[in-house]
Structures are given as C-alpha cells and as structure tokens.
Design a protein around this motif. Structure first.
Motif, PDB file in Angstrom:
ATOM      1  N   MET A  21      -0.483  62.872  79.418  1.00 18.63           N
ATOM      2  CA  MET A  21      -1.620  63.037  78.685  1.00 18.63           C
ATOM      3  C   MET A  21      -2.084  62.063  79.625  1.00 18.63           C
ATOM      4  SD  MET A  21      -0.564  62.414  74.606  1.00 18.63           S
ATOM      5  CE  MET A  21       0.058  64.240  73.940  1.00 18.63           C
ATOM      6  N   ARG A  22      -1.439  60.503  80.157  1.00 20.04           N
ATOM      7  CA  ARG A  22      -1.726  59.392  81.079  1.00 20.04           C
ATOM      8  C   ARG A  22      -2.474  59.325  82.317  1.00 20.04           C
ATOM      9  NH1 ARG A  22      -1.252  53.910  82.562  1.00 20.04           N
ATOM     10  NH2 ARG A  22       0.289  53.748  80.797  1.00 20.04           N
ATOM     11  N   MET A  23      -1.781  61.089  83.199  1.00 22.98           N
ATOM     12  CA  MET A  23      -2.776  61.067  84.215  1.00 22.98           C
ATOM     13  C   MET A  23      -4.424  61.742  83.605  1.00 22.98           C
ATOM     14  SD  MET A  23       0.043  63.220  86.497  1.00 22.98           S
ATOM     15  CE  MET A  23      -0.534  63.452  87.620  1.00 22.98           C
ATOM     16  N   ALA A  24      -4.176  62.453  82.323  1.00 17.40           N
ATOM     17  CA  ALA A  24      -5.525  63.576  82.159  1.00 17.40           C
ATOM     18  C   ALA A  24      -6.505  62.535  81.569  1.00 17.40           C
ATOM     19  CB  ALA A  24      -5.143  63.651  80.868  1.00 17.40           C
ATOM     20  N   LEU A  25      -5.730  60.987  81.257  1.00 15.71           N
ATOM     21  CA  LEU A  25      -7.116  60.221  81.080  1.00 15.71           C
ATOM     22  C   LEU A  25      -7.425  58.837  81.141  1.00 15.71           C
ATOM     23  CD1 LEU A  25      -5.652  60.187  77.065  1.00 15.71           C
ATOM     24  CD2 LEU A  25      -7.283  61.828  77.978  1.00 15.71           C
ATOM     25  N   GLU A  26      -6.167  57.940  82.143  1.00 10.44           N
ATOM     26  CA  GLU A  26      -6.033  57.211  82.779  1.00 10.44           C
ATOM     27  C   GLU A  26      -6.922  56.582  83.312  1.00 10.44           C
ATOM     28  OE1 GLU A  26      -2.491  56.435  85.042  1.00 10.44           O
ATOM     29  OE2 GLU A  26      -3.459  57.692  86.118  1.00 10.44           O
ATOM     30  N   LYS A 106      -0.359  71.840  70.958  1.00 10.55           N
ATOM     31  CA  LYS A 106       0.570  72.590  72.922  1.00 10.55           C
ATOM     32  C   LYS A 106       0.592  74.052  72.718  1.00 10.55           C
ATOM     33  CE  LYS A 106       3.357  68.540  71.642  1.00 10.55           C
ATOM     34  NZ  LYS A 106       4.757  68.729  71.668  1.00 10.55           N
ATOM     35  N   PRO A 107       0.552  74.713  74.074  1.00  8.65           N
ATOM     36  CA  PRO A 107       0.345  73.419  75.327  1.00  8.65           C
ATOM     37  C   PRO A 107      -1.037  73.186  75.379  1.00  8.65           C
ATOM     38  CG  PRO A 107      -0.024  76.175  75.996  1.00  8.65           C
ATOM     39  CD  PRO A 107       0.960  76.079  75.056  1.00  8.65           C
ATOM     40  N   TRP A 108      -1.257  72.358  75.733  1.00  7.04           N
ATOM     41  CA  TRP A 108      -3.012  71.385  75.763  1.00  7.04           C
ATOM     42  C   TRP A 108      -3.721  71.457  76.563  1.00  7.04           C
ATOM     43  CZ3 TRP A 108      -3.205  67.026  78.588  1.00  7.04           C
ATOM     44  CH2 TRP A 108      -2.162  66.723  78.515  1.00  7.04           C
ATOM     45  N   HIS A 109      -5.190  71.195  77.098  1.00 11.15           N
ATOM     46  CA  HIS A 109      -5.156  71.875  79.198  1.00 11.15           C
ATOM     47  C   HIS A 109      -5.972  69.874  79.072  1.00 11.15           C
ATOM     48  CE1 HIS A 109      -8.519  72.562  81.916  1.00 11.15           C
ATOM     49  NE2 HIS A 109      -7.309  73.100  82.424  1.00 11.15           N
ATOM     50  N   LEU A 114      -8.884  65.836  77.431  1.00 12.42           N
ATOM     51  CA  LEU A 114      -9.949  64.637  77.382  1.00 12.42           C
ATOM     52  C   LEU A 114     -11.322  64.516  76.741  1.00 12.42           C
ATOM     53  CD1 LEU A 114     -10.789  61.941  79.481  1.00 12.42           C
ATOM     54  CD2 LEU A 114     -11.451  63.991  81.067  1.00 12.42           C
ATOM     55  N   MET A 115     -11.701  65.904  76.879  1.00 17.50           N
ATOM     56  CA  MET A 115     -12.981  65.581  75.547  1.00 17.50           C
ATOM     57  C   MET A 115     -12.438  65.232  74.312  1.00 17.50           C
ATOM     58  SD  MET A 115     -16.334  66.482  75.768  1.00 17.50           S
ATOM     59  CE  MET A 115     -16.468  67.119  77.305  1.00 17.50           C
TER      60      MET A 115
END
Length: 490
Positions: A21-26, A106-109, A114-115
């Motif tokens: 999640m951090r990689m997708a949002l940071e 789950k599993p989420w893309h 992010l959206m």
C-alpha cells in the motif's frame, strides 16, 4: 508556496500488505503505518489524518470495530476497509456501524487503491470546506457585532495600545502613532530597542489593534535558546526527535495560525534559524523538527531586536534578505533615560500594582523621590524601575514613599544642588582635576546620605565621621539644601 501532502493511515497486521500500500500511495500522500488497532489509535491521536485504510481481519479488534471508534472520535476522517471476505452481512454491518466510505476487496490493483484514496481525500476537503462555508453563512449576520464586542473586551482587558504607558508629551508617542497605523495592515513589523523597553507590550498592542485580534498571540524570546530547542518550540517536533520527547509537540506556528507571533531577540538567531525564519516570513512554510513533511501557516510575524540589525547586516552576521523581509516598517522603542516625562506616571502605576500584589497600603510617591527617579539613567529600563518601586514599597514605613527608601546608587546619581539631572554612572568617568573630582564625589555622597536619613544631621554626621559643625560647613560650601517638602531633623 510549498504544500504538505494529505496524511493517510494504513492499518494491517501483515507487513507485506502495508509495504504494498505504501508503494502505491507514497508519491501522493504522507503515509503512516500501524499493525493493529491499538497502534492505529495512537497514530490518530498524534497526527491529523484525513483517510484511514484498515484491513478487516486483524488480531484483537477488527477493522469494522476500529473504524467505528474512529468515526465516533474523528467523524470527519474518511474510512475505507480492505477485506477478502465479501459476504453481504459484513458489508451491511460495516456500513451501518462504521460509516464506511468504500470497500476494497482483495486482491486489489494499485490504480484502484490510489483512485479510492484520492477520492476519499477529496471528500474530506469538500466536507471541511462545506463546514467552513456553512459556519461563515450562519454567523455572517452577527460577525460585525461580534468583532465590536471582542474589541471592547480587549480594550477592557488593557491589552491594546493603552497598555503601553506614556505621558502626554512622551517621546514614545510618535512610535505609538506609527504602530497604530500599521496595526491593521497585515505585514511584518520589526521593533528595535534595548532590552526592557517594552517591545512585547507594543507587539501585543499591534496584534490587538489588527484584524487578527480575535486570534491567538504568542511570544517567544529567541535569545539564549539553542537551534534544536528553538526549532521545536517554534516549528514543533516529531516524537523521538529530541531526547525525552515521548509525544509529538505542536509548534507555535501551528497554534498561532491566523494569529500573531512575536519573535523577540531575533538578532541572536543562528544562520540556520535565520534561513528557517526567512522561509516562514516569505512563504508561510516550515518543517517540524525531525519531520520531512512541509507545513504551512497563516501567521503574522512581528520581530523584536535588542541590537542594531543594520550593523549586523553590514558585518555579515544577519541575512540581508531576512532583514528587509521583516522591515516593512521598523518601530524603535526609546530607552527609559529618554522618557523622563513618563517616569512619574510609570512609577505611580507600578506602585499601585505592587501595593495590590503585596497587600500593602500606599498612597503615592513624594515629589522629592520622583525628582531622584527622574534624574537616574535606568540602564535596566522598565524592569529596573518596576523592581525599584517594589523595593521602595517593601522598605517604606509611611504610606507615601519618600526619597529615603530609594537605592543609594540612584540617590548618588543626582546632583544634590539640583543644577543638573545628568546621570554619572561611574565616578571614574568624571572629568576635571583631582580636587574637582573629589569634590563632586563628596557632594553626591553628602546628598545621598542626608536624603536617606531624612536630613537628620546628627545621624548623617555620625555616619560620615564628621562633627555637626563640619557637616554644616560642607553643606554651606556646596550649597546643598533639603527639598521644600522635607523638614530638617536634628
């Protein structure tokens, strides 16, 4: 102006899920992490979180239970739940109990996550804007009367320009007139003057004479504080950034948002802190100590300097850009030695305050005592005068304070012949022949001793080791006579 990223909190007991999640949002958010409900609660208490994303199945409290408690404590925070269980019963329970904004299964893309978070952050901003506009519309009709009432309250509390005591012909009046003019203009102000001349009172008066009067006023003395301590106090600090700091500290720039901060002793700032303050003055941006995110503030800066900043700029000890950023207008507080006409008013006011504080009756200060106070140079300015008046009150045996209770160095500073009010701070600075210097010293000691002993010549002669005839001869030689209000005693 730099903008801080929205803060979100990710709650999941699985480290790899949190890392994903951090990689997708940071890139778009300031991401906080927690591995259970208890840690998440602590993070919510320490940070301003706009969106919470929680896994449903965790040890201890479930995501639904956590988000239900978050809703009750922080109803504006938008809540998202991530679950691999899509039974309709769970969905209905979450919607009803926790006010869930959105499910993510789950599993989420990464793009889906992010959206969803971007929409949640936008919803948070829209809700706050709606709340603000609703309040503004609700109170629009009473805003003018509320502001008038607040100004009246401030005036009654004595926090405005009336707090700055001065007489009708005071040398301070020109400074006050200029300060009144600039108070209502939302620009930085630089106040210069020796320590103890009343810079803080003037800064407070400017705040309460401005459109920010209903907001907070804070002051901080930069002199004597190290960079870390000053940065933590002014900008705030993250937990653990300083030894013994168990919780994050909110800085004055956050507390004073839409209000005023008075930075006194700004001439003592290090080059590093000068740069940090320059960013606040020009951009309204700062970083809490130990943090990476940039925060913004709408705070009016009033600065105070004990020393000449132009000289420090010329010799490279103060940034030129910071000086001119602060010096939209520069107000100078005159030292007390240049405010002779204010001494009587200040002394009587301090006496009234001290008498009330110490529960001792006092009806005023005798004219001869005022004359001595007006003749002194007051290198310590207002605090020195206040302390002297308190000391006189404590020593006084009469309800009217006389010259006999004034400190010796103040009595000796005045020419007992009354020909000059010039202050001689050190006998070594006297000019003339040895005989002339000795005579001036002798004259001042005679005047101080007789004043302190209420012109009892017998006691004065005994203390000085003179006969009454010898004392009388010296008084005649120097032309020293008691003030009209003092009766001579044998």
């Amino acid at each position: 102006m730099a903008q801080s990223l929205p803060t979100i909190l990710v709650v999941d007991d699985e480290p790899h899920s949190v890392a994903a999640m951090r990689m997708a949002l940071e890139d778009d958010f300031h991401v906080l992490e927690a591995n259970d409900a208890a840690q998440a609660w602590r993070m919510m208490e320490e940070h301003w979180v706009q969106v919470v994303i929680s896994d449903q199945r965790m040890p201890g409290k479930t995501g639904i239970e956590l988000l239900t408690e978050v809703r009750d404590r922080w109803p504006d925070t938008v809540r998202i739940i991530v679950t691999g269980y899509t039974e309709s019963g769970d969905m209905i329970q979450a919607i009803n109990e926790a006010g869930i904004y959105q499910f993510i299964t789950k599993p989420w893309h990464p793009d889906q996550l992010l959206m969803a978070v971007k929409n949640a952050a936008r919803l948070f901003d829209l809700a706050r804007d709606h709340e603000r506009m609703s309040l503004e519309m609700r109170y629009l009709g009473t805003a003018a009367s509320a502001r008038t009432e607040e100004r009246r309250r401030v005036l009654q509390a004595g926090l405005g320009f009336d707090k700055v005591l001065r007489g009708a012909n005071s040398s301070l009046n020109a400074t006050i007139a200029q300060a009144r003019h600039f108070a209502s203009f939302d620009v930085p102000v630089l106040i210069t003057g020796e320590p103890g001349t009343g810079k803080t009172d003037l800064a407070r008066a400017i705040h309460y004479g401005s459109l920010r009067a209903d907001r907070a006023f804070y002051e901080i003395n930069c002199a004597g504080l190290g960079d870390e301590a000053l940065a933590a106090e002014l900008f705030g600090a993250k937990r653990g950034a300083l030894p013994g700091l168990a919780q994050s500290r909110t800085g004055l720039l956050q507390k004073a948002d839409r209000g005023t901060i008075f930075l006194n002793g700004i001439d003592s700032l290090s080059p590093t802190m000068q740069m940090a303050v320059l960013r606040v003055v020009t951009e309204g941006a700062f970083q809490p100590f130990g943090a990476h995110e940039v925060m913004t503030t709408n705070t009016r800066i009033i600065a105070g300097a004990h020393r000449d900043l132009r000289g420090r700029v010329a010799d490279g000890r103060f940034r030129t850009d910071l000086y001119y950023a602060l010096q939209v207008t520069e107000l100078t507080m005159p030292p007390l030695r240049n405010r002779g006409t204010d001494i009587a008013l200040l002394a009587e006011t301090y006496l009234s305050e001290a008498a009330k504080e110490h529960a001792k009756v006092a009806r005023g200060i005798a004219p001869d005592a005022i004359a001595f106070l007006e003749s002194y140079d007051w290198p310590g300015n207002l605090p020195e005068l206040r302390n002297e008046i308190t000391r006189m009150l404590i020593l006084a045996q009469d309800v009217t304070l006389g010259a006999d209770v004034i400190s010796r160095h103040i009595l000796q500073a005045r020419d007992p012949q009354g020909e000059s009010n010039g202050y001689v701070p050190d006998f070594s600075q006297l000019e003339g022949t040895l005989k002339e210097r000795v005579e001036i010293m002798e004259m001042r000691i005679l005047g101080e001793t007789l004043t302190r002993l209420k012109w009892n010549k017998s006691r004065a002669a005994a203390e000085l080791g003179l006969s009454r005839v010898g004392l009388r001869a010296k008084l005649d030689r120097y032309g020293i006579e008691p003030a009209a209000s003092i009766a001579e005693e044998d």
